[in-house]
Design a protein around this motif. Structure first.
Motif, PDB file in Angstrom:
ATOM      1  N   VAL A 177      28.638  30.351  -5.805  1.00 28.89           N
ATOM      2  CA  VAL A 177      28.785  31.770  -5.482  1.00 28.89           C
ATOM      3  C   VAL A 177      28.109  32.619  -6.553  1.00 28.89           C
ATOM      4  CG1 VAL A 177      30.438  33.648  -5.161  1.00 28.89           C
ATOM      5  CG2 VAL A 177      30.916  31.388  -4.186  1.00 28.89           C
ATOM      6  N   GLN A 178      28.296  32.266  -7.812  1.00 30.34           N
ATOM      7  CA  GLN A 178      27.630  32.998  -8.891  1.00 30.34           C
ATOM      8  C   GLN A 178      26.114  32.937  -8.743  1.00 30.34           C
ATOM      9  OE1 GLN A 178      29.004  31.746 -12.749  1.00 30.34           O
ATOM     10  NE2 GLN A 178      31.134  32.236 -12.327  1.00 30.34           N
ATOM     11  N   LEU A 179      25.598  31.750  -8.464  1.00 32.08           N
ATOM     12  CA  LEU A 179      24.150  31.599  -8.286  1.00 32.08           C
ATOM     13  C   LEU A 179      23.654  32.485  -7.153  1.00 32.08           C
ATOM     14  CD1 LEU A 179      21.510  29.869  -8.971  1.00 32.08           C
ATOM     15  CD2 LEU A 179      22.149  28.551  -6.950  1.00 32.08           C
ATOM     16  N   ASP A 180      24.356  32.461  -6.014  1.00 28.42           N
ATOM     17  CA  ASP A 180      23.938  33.258  -4.864  1.00 28.42           C
ATOM     18  C   ASP A 180      23.925  34.746  -5.187  1.00 28.42           C
ATOM     19  OD1 ASP A 180      23.457  31.135  -3.164  1.00 28.42           O
ATOM     20  OD2 ASP A 180      25.478  31.132  -2.322  1.00 28.42           O
ATOM     21  N   GLN A 181      25.035  35.251  -5.761  1.00 29.88           N
ATOM     22  CA  GLN A 181      25.184  36.694  -5.915  1.00 29.88           C
ATOM     23  C   GLN A 181      24.452  37.248  -7.133  1.00 29.88           C
ATOM     24  OE1 GLN A 181      29.168  38.202  -5.479  1.00 29.88           O
ATOM     25  NE2 GLN A 181      29.625  36.884  -3.738  1.00 29.88           N
ATOM     26  N   LEU A 182      24.354  36.456  -8.201  1.00 32.82           N
ATOM     27  CA  LEU A 182      23.743  36.974  -9.429  1.00 32.82           C
ATOM     28  C   LEU A 182      22.259  36.644  -9.566  1.00 32.82           C
ATOM     29  CD1 LEU A 182      26.551  36.272 -12.072  1.00 32.82           C
ATOM     30  CD2 LEU A 182      25.999  38.432 -10.941  1.00 32.82           C
ATOM     31  N   ILE A 183      21.784  35.648  -8.820  1.00 33.07           N
ATOM     32  CA  ILE A 183      20.379  35.252  -8.995  1.00 33.07           C
ATOM     33  C   ILE A 183      19.612  35.204  -7.669  1.00 33.07           C
ATOM     34  CG2 ILE A 183      18.850  33.372  -9.733  1.00 33.07           C
ATOM     35  CD1 ILE A 183      20.734  32.811 -12.008  1.00 33.07           C
ATOM     36  N   LEU A 184      20.067  34.407  -6.728  1.00 32.16           N
ATOM     37  CA  LEU A 184      19.269  34.216  -5.509  1.00 32.16           C
ATOM     38  C   LEU A 184      19.199  35.474  -4.653  1.00 32.16           C
ATOM     39  CD1 LEU A 184      20.213  30.562  -4.448  1.00 32.16           C
ATOM     40  CD2 LEU A 184      18.268  31.371  -5.788  1.00 32.16           C
ATOM     41  N   GLU A 185      20.335  36.128  -4.411  1.00 32.68           N
ATOM     42  CA  GLU A 185      20.296  37.334  -3.582  1.00 32.68           C
ATOM     43  C   GLU A 185      19.504  38.464  -4.236  1.00 32.68           C
ATOM     44  OE1 GLU A 185      24.260  38.298  -2.331  1.00 32.68           O
ATOM     45  OE2 GLU A 185      24.521  36.400  -1.247  1.00 32.68           O
ATOM     46  N   PRO A 186      19.638  38.695  -5.543  1.00 29.88           N
ATOM     47  CA  PRO A 186      18.757  39.689  -6.176  1.00 29.88           C
ATOM     48  C   PRO A 186      17.270  39.351  -6.040  1.00 29.88           C
ATOM     49  CG  PRO A 186      20.653  39.297  -7.579  1.00 29.88           C
ATOM     50  CD  PRO A 186      20.729  38.282  -6.470  1.00 29.88           C
ATOM     51  N   LEU A 187      16.936  38.068  -6.120  1.00 24.54           N
ATOM     52  CA  LEU A 187      15.534  37.682  -5.943  1.00 24.54           C
ATOM     53  C   LEU A 187      15.087  37.912  -4.499  1.00 24.54           C
ATOM     54  CD1 LEU A 187      15.459  34.393  -8.053  1.00 24.54           C
ATOM     55  CD2 LEU A 187      14.181  36.479  -8.548  1.00 24.54           C
ATOM     56  N   ASP A 192       9.911  41.346  -0.752  1.00 24.23           N
ATOM     57  CA  ASP A 192       8.761  42.119  -0.276  1.00 24.23           C
ATOM     58  C   ASP A 192       7.942  42.677  -1.422  1.00 24.23           C
ATOM     59  OD1 ASP A 192       9.510  41.651   2.340  1.00 24.23           O
ATOM     60  OD2 ASP A 192      10.776  43.443   2.439  1.00 24.23           O
ATOM     61  N   ARG A 193       8.444  42.476  -2.637  1.00 24.64           N
ATOM     62  CA  ARG A 193       7.706  42.886  -3.827  1.00 24.64           C
ATOM     63  C   ARG A 193       7.412  41.620  -4.614  1.00 24.64           C
ATOM     64  NH1 ARG A 193      12.338  47.318  -5.182  1.00 24.64           N
ATOM     65  NH2 ARG A 193      11.941  48.733  -3.436  1.00 24.64           N
ATOM     66  N   PRO A 194       6.318  40.948  -4.331  1.00 27.47           N
ATOM     67  CA  PRO A 194       6.062  39.633  -4.934  1.00 27.47           C
ATOM     68  C   PRO A 194       6.041  39.695  -6.455  1.00 27.47           C
ATOM     69  CG  PRO A 194       4.052  40.536  -3.966  1.00 27.47           C
ATOM     70  CD  PRO A 194       5.189  41.414  -3.510  1.00 27.47           C
ATOM     71  N   PRO A 195       6.374  38.570  -7.109  1.00 31.28           N
ATOM     72  CA  PRO A 195       6.375  38.542  -8.569  1.00 31.28           C
ATOM     73  C   PRO A 195       5.054  39.025  -9.153  1.00 31.28           C
ATOM     74  CG  PRO A 195       7.309  36.536  -7.687  1.00 31.28           C
ATOM     75  CD  PRO A 195       6.727  37.287  -6.524  1.00 31.28           C
ATOM     76  N   LEU A 196       5.143  39.869 -10.156  1.00 27.03           N
ATOM     77  CA  LEU A 196       3.946  40.325 -10.841  1.00 27.03           C
ATOM     78  C   LEU A 196       3.384  39.195 -11.695  1.00 27.03           C
ATOM     79  CD1 LEU A 196       5.318  43.804 -11.979  1.00 27.03           C
ATOM     80  CD2 LEU A 196       3.824  43.337 -10.026  1.00 27.03           C
ATOM     81  N   PRO A 197       2.100  39.278 -12.055  1.00 27.13           N
ATOM     82  CA  PRO A 197       1.507  38.214 -12.887  1.00 27.13           C
ATOM     83  C   PRO A 197       2.260  37.984 -14.187  1.00 27.13           C
ATOM     84  CG  PRO A 197      -0.196  39.667 -12.019  1.00 27.13           C
ATOM     85  CD  PRO A 197       1.123  40.295 -11.667  1.00 27.13           C
ATOM     86  N   ALA A 243      18.809  26.178  -6.258  1.00 33.78           N
ATOM     87  CA  ALA A 243      17.865  27.207  -6.699  1.00 33.78           C
ATOM     88  C   ALA A 243      16.422  26.732  -6.551  1.00 33.78           C
ATOM     89  CB  ALA A 243      18.153  27.595  -8.143  1.00 33.78           C
ATOM     90  N   ALA A 244      16.144  25.519  -7.041  1.00 34.15           N
ATOM     91  CA  ALA A 244      14.776  25.002  -7.009  1.00 34.15           C
ATOM     92  C   ALA A 244      14.268  24.809  -5.586  1.00 34.15           C
ATOM     93  CB  ALA A 244      14.713  23.672  -7.762  1.00 34.15           C
ATOM     94  N   SER A 245      15.174  24.629  -4.635  1.00 35.68           N
ATOM     95  CA  SER A 245      14.792  24.417  -3.233  1.00 35.68           C
ATOM     96  C   SER A 245      14.619  25.728  -2.474  1.00 35.68           C
ATOM     97  CB  SER A 245      15.854  23.558  -2.527  1.00 35.68           C
ATOM     98  OG  SER A 245      16.032  22.319  -3.181  1.00 35.68           O
ATOM     99  N   ASP A 246      14.994  26.839  -3.091  1.00 37.25           N
ATOM    100  CA  ASP A 246      14.930  28.136  -2.422  1.00 37.25           C
ATOM    101  C   ASP A 246      13.523  28.719  -2.539  1.00 37.25           C
ATOM    102  OD1 ASP A 246      15.171  31.113  -2.063  1.00 37.25           O
ATOM    103  OD2 ASP A 246      17.277  30.577  -1.747  1.00 37.25           O
ATOM    104  N   PRO A 247      12.899  29.098  -1.422  1.00 38.21           N
ATOM    105  CA  PRO A 247      11.519  29.611  -1.479  1.00 38.21           C
ATOM    106  C   PRO A 247      11.373  30.918  -2.250  1.00 38.21           C
ATOM    107  CG  PRO A 247      12.461  29.880   0.721  1.00 38.21           C
ATOM    108  CD  PRO A 247      13.404  29.021  -0.041  1.00 38.21           C
ATOM    109  N   ASP A 248      12.482  31.646  -2.436  1.00 40.48           N
ATOM    110  CA  ASP A 248      12.413  32.906  -3.181  1.00 40.48           C
ATOM    111  C   ASP A 248      12.690  32.737  -4.667  1.00 40.48           C
ATOM    112  OD1 ASP A 248      11.871  34.721  -1.004  1.00 40.48           O
ATOM    113  OD2 ASP A 248      13.903  34.328  -0.307  1.00 40.48           O
ATOM    114  N   PHE A 249      12.908  31.505  -5.095  1.00 39.19           N
ATOM    115  CA  PHE A 249      13.169  31.226  -6.510  1.00 39.19           C
ATOM    116  C   PHE A 249      11.841  30.859  -7.172  1.00 39.19           C
ATOM    117  CE2 PHE A 249      14.569  28.500 -10.061  1.00 39.19           C
ATOM    118  CZ  PHE A 249      15.543  29.303 -10.631  1.00 39.19           C
ATOM    119  N   PRO A 250      11.319  31.706  -8.072  1.00 37.76           N
ATOM    120  CA  PRO A 250       9.944  31.524  -8.566  1.00 37.76           C
ATOM    121  C   PRO A 250       9.810  30.720  -9.856  1.00 37.76           C
ATOM    122  CG  PRO A 250      10.761  33.638  -9.294  1.00 37.76           C
ATOM    123  CD  PRO A 250      11.902  32.975  -8.541  1.00 37.76           C
ATOM    124  N   PHE A 251      10.893  30.131 -10.341  1.00 40.41           N
ATOM    125  CA  PHE A 251      10.858  29.503 -11.660  1.00 40.41           C
ATOM    126  C   PHE A 251      10.825  27.984 -11.597  1.00 40.41           C
ATOM    127  CE2 PHE A 251      13.506  33.363 -11.867  1.00 40.41           C
ATOM    128  CZ  PHE A 251      12.704  34.139 -12.673  1.00 40.41           C
TER     129      PHE A 251
END
Length: 349
Positions: A177-187, A192-197, A243-251
């Motif tokens: 739940v912490q991962l979802d609400q504090l990291i994945l959902e914010p990402l 629609d605003r892709p990671p900057l360089p 997290a690593a399997s989520d397409p919106d997780f860029p790290f």
């Protein structure tokens, strides 16, 4: 038509205080809300777990002349791993106790910070610092706090602080739940605003095996089995896999630990498709590292004491060519004044 609020001042409306009826200062309220949120988040992090914390000031780092190959391997994978034939999302740096994992991770953290690609770090420790460095409950908030502080991630930071404001009890919920609400959902909110360089590229996690079990019940009860540290290790690894399997997780994620059974099982069986393993064995030539380290230290001593370049090789030849106890022979050498050292081992006497 008259109003109940005519000429009103200092009206208190649903938590908004000291607001003039003629001038609702909503920006002020928003700023106060954000400050409250970051204070709440700060209360639930393990500040000493950051790679550059004051608590880790004396932590081991690789000597500049050693572990070059393994550091290059890790940093190269972080920067350019997408070009691998089969790209992986997580690197597991492992090896027995004393193989230099924490020193390597500290040095890699410094390198990545210098390159601007370090997103967050968490250095678990079972023997140094406060208890929050060995508890899983501070893990996700500590990562989230570092994202909030990262200048390139201001949009994500606003989403994280909003999540804390909406759910102040998030810190008492499970890691998923912490991962979802504090990291994945914010990402996701910024998808629609892709990671900057200049967005960071990596999260570094050291000493996972040093995370100790958190108990949520009375361990004196005979009908409830105590939670094991392996349970908490697996829970942490499960959220990293998610997290690593989520397409919106860029790290990319680098995890360093001993090859304990539960961790090895997870990496080699449960998350095998995501993992690149780097085992610290003879492939990375630790003997050569030690030789480089000693040569560098001896060179430093020679400069400080104005000894000839033949030192300490001449000491070795002296000890090899003499009969007697090696420890006593070395003591004899160490008892010589520095001036005599220089003349004896330069061959001028």
């Amino acid at each position: 038509m008259s109003s109940h609020f005519e000429n009103a001042r200092n009206v208190n409306i649903e938590g908004i205080t000291n607001i003039s009826a003629n001038n609702y200062n909503l920006n002020h309220y928003s700023e106060r809300s954000s400050e409250t949120s970051i204070d709440k988040l700060r209360e639930h992090i393990a500040a000493g777990a950051l790679h550059n914390s004051a608590e880790r000031y004396d932590a081991p780092k690789c000597h500049p002349e050693t572990r070059v190959a393994v550091q290059d391997e890790v940093v190269s994978w972080i920067s350019d791993g997408d070009s691998d034939d089969v790209p992986k999302e997580i690197m597991w740096v492992t090896g027995p106790a004393g193989s230099g994992k924490t020193a390597i991770m500290g040095s890699v953290g410094d390198t990545c910070q210098g390159k601007g690609i370090l997103g967050a770090t968490h250095f678990f420790s079972s023997f140094s610092g406060p208890a929050n460095r060995r508890s899983k409950q501070y893990f996700v908030p500590t990562l989230a706090y570092q994202f909030v502080q990262h200048k390139a991630m201001s949009q994500v930071a606003a989403q994280i602080l909003s999540a804390v404001e909406d759910n102040p009890a998030i810190f008492e919920q499970n890691l998923e739940v912490q991962l979802d609400q504090l990291i994945l959902e914010p990402l996701r909110a910024c998808r629609d605003r892709p990671p900057l360089p200049e967005w960071p590229k990596v999260i570094l996690i050291d000493g996972l095996d040093e995370c100790e079990a958190d108990q949520y019940h009375d361990t004196a009860r005979s009908d409830v089995s105590p939670r094991s540290k392996e349970d908490d290790h697996t829970e942490i690894l499960s959220v990293l896999k998610k997290a690593a399997s989520d397409p919106d997780f860029p790290f990319r994620i680098v995890v360093a630990s001993r090859p304990e059974h539960a961790i090895k099982h997870f990496f080699t069986d449960v998350a095998k498709s995501l993992i690149r393993e780097l085992f610290l064995d003879a492939k990375y030539n630790p003997d050569a590292d030690m030789e480089l380290f000693l040569e560098s230290k001896f060179a430093s001593i020679r400069r400080q004491c104005q000894l000839p370049s033949s030192w300490p090789a001449t000491v070795g030849r002296f000890m090899e060519g003499s009969s007697g106890d090696p420890d006593e022979l070395l003591k004899q050498v160490l008892r010589l004044p520095v001036q005599i050292h220089a003349s004896v081992f330069s061959g001028s006497m």
